[in-house]
Write a protein that holds these residues in place. Structure first.
Motif, PDB file in Angstrom:
ATOM      1  N   UNK A 136      19.777  14.584  -3.439  1.00 44.52           N
ATOM      2  CA  UNK A 136      20.310  13.231  -3.581  1.00 44.52           C
ATOM      3  C   UNK A 136      21.814  13.188  -3.302  1.00 44.52           C
ATOM      4  N   UNK A 137      22.561  14.140  -3.827  1.00 44.79           N
ATOM      5  CA  UNK A 137      24.003  14.157  -3.552  1.00 44.79           C
ATOM      6  C   UNK A 137      24.263  14.564  -2.103  1.00 44.79           C
ATOM      7  N   UNK A 138      23.424  15.451  -1.555  1.00 40.03           N
ATOM      8  CA  UNK A 138      23.576  15.887  -0.163  1.00 40.03           C
ATOM      9  C   UNK A 138      23.394  14.701   0.793  1.00 40.03           C
ATOM     10  N   UNK A 139      22.405  13.868   0.530  1.00 36.27           N
ATOM     11  CA  UNK A 139      22.160  12.688   1.374  1.00 36.27           C
ATOM     12  C   UNK A 139      23.382  11.779   1.387  1.00 36.27           C
ATOM     13  N   UNK A 140      23.949  11.539   0.223  1.00 36.24           N
ATOM     14  CA  UNK A 140      25.133  10.689   0.153  1.00 36.24           C
ATOM     15  C   UNK A 140      26.300  11.301   0.934  1.00 36.24           C
ATOM     16  N   UNK A 141      26.494  12.607   0.772  1.00 33.91           N
ATOM     17  CA  UNK A 141      27.574  13.289   1.488  1.00 33.91           C
ATOM     18  C   UNK A 141      27.380  13.209   3.000  1.00 33.91           C
ATOM     19  N   UNK A 177      31.665  20.956   5.108  1.00 34.84           N
ATOM     20  CA  UNK A 177      32.397  19.869   4.481  1.00 34.84           C
ATOM     21  C   UNK A 177      31.965  19.685   3.024  1.00 34.84           C
ATOM     22  N   UNK A 178      30.789  20.175   2.668  1.00 31.12           N
ATOM     23  CA  UNK A 178      30.262  20.080   1.321  1.00 31.12           C
ATOM     24  C   UNK A 178      29.149  21.102   1.185  1.00 31.12           C
ATOM     25  N   UNK A 179      28.561  21.192   0.009  1.00 29.74           N
ATOM     26  CA  UNK A 179      27.528  22.200  -0.267  1.00 29.74           C
ATOM     27  C   UNK A 179      26.277  21.913   0.557  1.00 29.74           C
ATOM     28  N   UNK A 224      24.602  22.294   7.456  1.00 27.02           N
ATOM     29  CA  UNK A 224      24.667  21.921   6.053  1.00 27.02           C
ATOM     30  C   UNK A 224      23.300  21.941   5.368  1.00 27.02           C
ATOM     31  N   UNK A 225      22.407  22.796   5.850  1.00 26.26           N
ATOM     32  CA  UNK A 225      21.138  23.024   5.153  1.00 26.26           C
ATOM     33  C   UNK A 225      20.966  24.523   4.943  1.00 26.26           C
ATOM     34  N   UNK A 226      20.167  24.872   3.969  1.00 27.01           N
ATOM     35  CA  UNK A 226      19.885  26.261   3.630  1.00 27.01           C
ATOM     36  C   UNK A 226      19.283  27.000   4.826  1.00 27.01           C
TER      37      UNK A 226
END
Length: 124
Positions: free
Chosen positions: A20-25, A8-10, A60-62
Motif C-alpha cells: 500500500x505504501x509502495x503504490x503511493x510512492x 527512491x524508496x523501499x 523498486x520490486x523485490x
C-alpha cells in the motif's frame, strides 16, 4: 533519467507487506516525472516513456518478483499483475488499522513521541 539506478524508496517486498505504501510512492514519483499515464489504461505513452517506467518499476520490486515477472515488457501489464496479486491486502490491512485507531489512547504512552510514532504507523 539521471540516477535511475538509485532507489527512491523501499522496494516492494515479495510478501507484499509494504504494497500500500509502495503504490503511493510509485504513483507520486511517476507523477513527478510526468510518467503516471504510463500505468493507466488506454495510454498513449511513447516507447521511451514505457521503458523508463518499466526500469523504474523493476528497480523498486523485490528480486523474487523481478524474476517472476521477467517476461513482462509493458509497465502497465506489470502494474496490473502486481495489483492483482496484492490488492486484496486492503481488505486485510484497513480493518486492522481501523481497530488500532479506535483503541489508540494517549494515556497508554510514556512520551508524546511514542504516541506520535504509533499514530503515524497506523495512518501509513
Amino acid at each position: 533519467m539521471a540516477n535511475i539506478e538509485n532507489q527512491k524508496f523501499i522496494a516492494l517486498d515479495i510478501s507484499g507487506k509494504n504494497y500500500l505504501s509502495w503504490v503511493l510512492d510509485v504513483k507520486l514519483y511517476l507523477s513527478a516525472k510526468k510518467l503516471r499515464h504510463v500505468i493507466e489504461d488506454d495510454n498513449a505513452a511513447t516507447n521511451e516513456e514505457r521503458a523508463t517506467a518499466l526500469i523504474f518499476l523493476r528497480h523498486h520490486i523485490d528480486d523474487g518478483l523481478k524474476y517472476e515477472y521477467l517476461t513482462v515488457k509493458n509497465p502497465l501489464e506489470l502494474w496490473q499483475n502486481l495489483n492483482d496479486r496484492f490488492e486484496h491486502l486492503k481488505a486485510v490491512v484497513l480493518p486492522k488499522a481501523l481497530n488500532n485507531w479506535s483503541q489508540l489512547r494517549f494515556q497508554d504512552f510514556k512520551t508524546v513521541s511514542e504516541y506520535n510514532s504509533t499514530l503515524f504507523k497506523i495512518v501509513s
